[in-house]
Scaffold this motif. Structure first.
Motif, PDB file in Angstrom:
ATOM      1  N   PRO A 228      48.300  29.775  37.399  1.00 45.30           N
ATOM      2  CA  PRO A 228      49.675  29.875  37.383  1.00 45.30           C
ATOM      3  C   PRO A 228      50.279  31.142  37.733  1.00 45.30           C
ATOM      4  N   PRO A 229      51.639  31.239  38.154  1.00 43.54           N
ATOM      5  CA  PRO A 229      52.154  32.562  38.559  1.00 43.54           C
ATOM      6  C   PRO A 229      52.005  33.664  37.521  1.00 43.54           C
ATOM      7  N   GLY A 230      51.662  34.633  37.959  1.00 50.75           N
ATOM      8  CA  GLY A 230      51.485  36.099  37.239  1.00 50.75           C
ATOM      9  C   GLY A 230      50.486  35.877  36.294  1.00 50.75           C
ATOM     10  N   GLN A 231      49.715  34.996  36.349  1.00 48.24           N
ATOM     11  CA  GLN A 231      48.537  34.843  35.278  1.00 48.24           C
ATOM     12  C   GLN A 231      47.014  35.598  35.673  1.00 48.24           C
ATOM     13  N   PRO A 232      46.625  36.318  35.233  1.00 42.42           N
ATOM     14  CA  PRO A 232      45.362  37.096  35.716  1.00 42.42           C
ATOM     15  C   PRO A 232      44.329  36.341  35.455  1.00 42.42           C
ATOM     16  N   PRO A 233      43.308  36.375  36.399  1.00 45.01           N
ATOM     17  CA  PRO A 233      41.827  35.521  36.106  1.00 45.01           C
ATOM     18  C   PRO A 233      41.431  35.879  34.722  1.00 45.01           C
ATOM     19  N   PRO A 234      40.378  35.007  34.123  1.00 42.28           N
ATOM     20  CA  PRO A 234      39.724  35.451  33.032  1.00 42.28           C
ATOM     21  C   PRO A 234      38.958  36.599  33.171  1.00 42.28           C
ATOM     22  N   ALA A 235      38.849  37.390  31.954  1.00 35.80           N
ATOM     23  CA  ALA A 235      37.706  38.382  32.242  1.00 35.80           C
ATOM     24  C   ALA A 235      36.623  37.851  32.655  1.00 35.80           C
ATOM     25  N   LEU A 236      35.800  38.727  33.528  1.00 32.25           N
ATOM     26  CA  LEU A 236      34.700  38.477  34.200  1.00 32.25           C
ATOM     27  C   LEU A 236      33.341  39.041  34.065  1.00 32.25           C
ATOM     28  N   PRO A 237      32.040  38.707  33.893  1.00 24.20           N
ATOM     29  CA  PRO A 237      30.976  39.711  34.063  1.00 24.20           C
ATOM     30  C   PRO A 237      30.963  40.454  35.199  1.00 24.20           C
ATOM     31  N   ALA A 238      30.526  41.671  35.264  1.00 23.06           N
ATOM     32  CA  ALA A 238      30.520  42.455  36.596  1.00 23.06           C
ATOM     33  C   ALA A 238      29.948  41.915  37.600  1.00 23.06           C
ATOM     34  N   SER A 239      28.842  41.220  37.527  1.00 20.73           N
ATOM     35  CA  SER A 239      28.297  40.514  38.562  1.00 20.73           C
ATOM     36  C   SER A 239      28.911  39.260  39.350  1.00 20.73           C
ATOM     37  N   VAL A 240      30.274  39.286  38.700  1.00 19.50           N
ATOM     38  CA  VAL A 240      31.011  38.192  39.332  1.00 19.50           C
ATOM     39  C   VAL A 240      31.950  39.023  40.491  1.00 19.50           C
ATOM     40  N   ILE A 241      32.068  38.545  41.671  1.00 17.34           N
ATOM     41  CA  ILE A 241      32.898  39.439  42.579  1.00 17.34           C
ATOM     42  C   ILE A 241      34.229  38.603  42.814  1.00 17.34           C
ATOM     43  N   ALA A 242      35.194  39.081  42.740  1.00 18.76           N
ATOM     44  CA  ALA A 242      36.693  38.670  42.709  1.00 18.76           C
ATOM     45  C   ALA A 242      37.531  39.487  43.990  1.00 18.76           C
ATOM     46  N   GLU A 243      37.857  38.398  44.714  1.00 17.62           N
ATOM     47  CA  GLU A 243      38.771  38.822  45.705  1.00 17.62           C
ATOM     48  C   GLU A 243      40.203  37.975  45.736  1.00 17.62           C
ATOM     49  N   GLY A 248      48.589  33.936  44.765  1.00 17.65           N
ATOM     50  CA  GLY A 248      48.082  33.731  43.768  1.00 17.65           C
ATOM     51  C   GLY A 248      46.753  32.871  43.600  1.00 17.65           C
ATOM     52  N   THR A 249      46.139  32.963  44.926  1.00 23.00           N
ATOM     53  CA  THR A 249      44.747  32.503  45.121  1.00 23.00           C
ATOM     54  C   THR A 249      43.556  33.441  44.918  1.00 23.00           C
ATOM     55  N   ILE A 250      42.571  33.051  44.303  1.00 20.94           N
ATOM     56  CA  ILE A 250      41.612  34.006  43.961  1.00 20.94           C
ATOM     57  C   ILE A 250      40.129  33.321  44.313  1.00 20.94           C
ATOM     58  N   VAL A 251      39.670  34.385  45.049  1.00 14.22           N
ATOM     59  CA  VAL A 251      37.876  33.879  45.477  1.00 14.22           C
ATOM     60  C   VAL A 251      37.053  34.445  44.661  1.00 14.22           C
ATOM     61  N   LEU A 252      36.309  34.141  43.786  1.00 13.79           N
ATOM     62  CA  LEU A 252      35.160  34.190  43.042  1.00 13.79           C
ATOM     63  C   LEU A 252      33.931  34.041  43.511  1.00 13.79           C
ATOM     64  N   THR A 253      32.963  34.852  43.728  1.00 10.47           N
ATOM     65  CA  THR A 253      31.576  34.631  43.872  1.00 10.47           C
ATOM     66  C   THR A 253      30.594  35.012  42.860  1.00 10.47           C
ATOM     67  N   ALA A 254      30.013  34.113  42.353  1.00 13.24           N
ATOM     68  CA  ALA A 254      29.081  34.319  41.015  1.00 13.24           C
ATOM     69  C   ALA A 254      27.730  33.913  41.065  1.00 13.24           C
ATOM     70  N   PRO A 255      26.912  34.521  40.293  1.00  9.49           N
ATOM     71  CA  PRO A 255      25.575  33.723  40.417  1.00  9.49           C
ATOM     72  C   PRO A 255      25.627  32.408  39.694  1.00  9.49           C
ATOM     73  N   VAL A 256      24.742  31.494  40.206  1.00  9.65           N
ATOM     74  CA  VAL A 256      24.813  30.036  39.944  1.00  9.65           C
ATOM     75  C   VAL A 256      24.815  30.049  38.292  1.00  9.65           C
ATOM     76  N   ALA A 257      24.045  31.067  37.669  1.00  9.57           N
ATOM     77  CA  ALA A 257      23.952  30.936  36.221  1.00  9.57           C
ATOM     78  C   ALA A 257      25.292  30.965  35.492  1.00  9.57           C
ATOM     79  N   TYR A 258      26.308  31.513  36.098  1.00  7.06           N
ATOM     80  CA  TYR A 258      27.381  31.672  35.453  1.00  7.06           C
ATOM     81  C   TYR A 258      28.693  30.480  35.961  1.00  7.06           C
ATOM     82  N   SER A 259      28.131  29.552  36.899  1.00  5.95           N
ATOM     83  CA  SER A 259      29.173  28.631  37.449  1.00  5.95           C
ATOM     84  C   SER A 259      29.714  27.994  36.448  1.00  5.95           C
ATOM     85  N   ASP A 260      28.973  27.034  35.487  1.00  3.04           N
ATOM     86  CA  ASP A 260      29.392  26.328  34.681  1.00  3.04           C
ATOM     87  C   ASP A 260      30.551  27.021  33.709  1.00  3.04           C
TER      88      ASP A 260
END
Length: 281
Positions: A228-243, A248-260
């Motif tokens: 949604p416009p102006g809404q930051p992504p949820p707080a993430l563990p350090a091992s999740v890489i955010a771009e 307003g599009t974000i690319v998140l790369t995360a360990p499979v363990a965190y996918s769900d």
């Protein structure tokens, strides 16, 4: 949570098991400890959980704690439900909430049919499911797991993997020891080796590692989402890489363990999931 100059020995003249341990354990992090048999890993975890006190140094900032010990005390004269209800009350839950959460976790672990079974009659695998349940049901800020996966069947190990990811995503600190070097591969934010009574970070030269990850790397998932416009992504563990991308599009790369957990958090906050793709380590 911090450890400053922490050491532990048993008896006034006993050998030091651990010495000069300085360590910071931030919130929303997953930390792995490694080491040979008798190296002091379990001693360190017991001190983190508050079960033992340091002989020297101090530990500060410990949040509410859930602890799965290396051995589960299955000889108490209680049923599974009675034991979990009692432990829930010890952790500050009301009786109603304790009973409900115990039932929910037993269901997730496939052990709901043993609610009225005396602890002394449980199999080793079911006893371990009960031990893990008592640590998780109060949603602790610190979760300490000492070989917690040992004895669990494949499905229950997967449930525990997801439970760890949930606790970290919700802001907790999780520390663990496991004999499987691939456990939660790629998801750890830090790893340390206990050796010669000292604690040292596990560096790249010690084996194949992803940045901030546990030994062995591990597959990751790439999520492209639009919020949604102006809404930051949820707080993430350090091992999740955010771009962050334009629009307003974000690319998140995360360990499979965190996918769900990651996908659930995005959907809960009304993010539109454009694509999900698994990537090799």
């Amino acid at each position: 949570m911090r450890l400053d100059g922490v050491g532990r020995r048993y008896g006034l003249r006993g050998d030091w098991v651990l010495r000069e341990v300085d360590l910071s354990l931030p919130e929303r992090s997953l930390v792995r400890f490694e080491g040979g048999n008798g190296s002091g890993k379990s001693t360190l975890l017991r001190m983190l959980a508050g079960v033992e006190t340091p002989t020297e140094g101090q530990i500060t900032g410990r949040p509410s704690c859930g602890y799965v010990p290396e051995r589960f005390p299955a000889t108490m004269p209680l049923t599974t439900r009675g034991y979990l209800t009692h432990l829930g009350r010890v952790h500050g839950l009301s009786r109603t909430v304790a009973v409900r959460r115990a039932g929910e976790w037993l269901e997730r672990f496939g052990a709901a049919g043993h609610s009225d079974t005396p602890l002394s009659e449980l199999s080793k695998g079911t006893s371990q499911k009960v031990a893990v349940t008592q640590a998780l049901m109060a949603r602790p800020g610190l979760l300490v797991l000492d070989e917690a996966w040992t004895g669990l069947d494949h499905d229950a190990r997967t449930v525990l993997d997801h439970a760890v990811a949930e606790r970290v995503a919700e802001g907790a600190t999780v520390v663990f020891v496991d004999h499987d070097p691939g456990r939660l591969a790629g998801a750890s934010d830090a790893a340390y080796r206990v050796e010669g009574g000292r604690l040292r970070p596990v560096a790249e030269k010690d084996g194949p590692r992803r940045r901030g990850g546990a030994a062995g790397g591990g597959k990751r998932v790439r999520v492209v989402a639009e919020g949604p416009p102006g809404q930051p992504p949820p707080a993430l563990p350090a091992s999740v890489i955010a771009e962050q991308l334009p629009g307003g599009t974000i690319v998140l790369t995360a360990p499979v363990a965190y996918s769900d957990v990651l996908l659930g958090s995005l959907l809960e906050q009304n993010w539109y999931i454009r694509s999900v793709r698994e990537e090799s380590a």
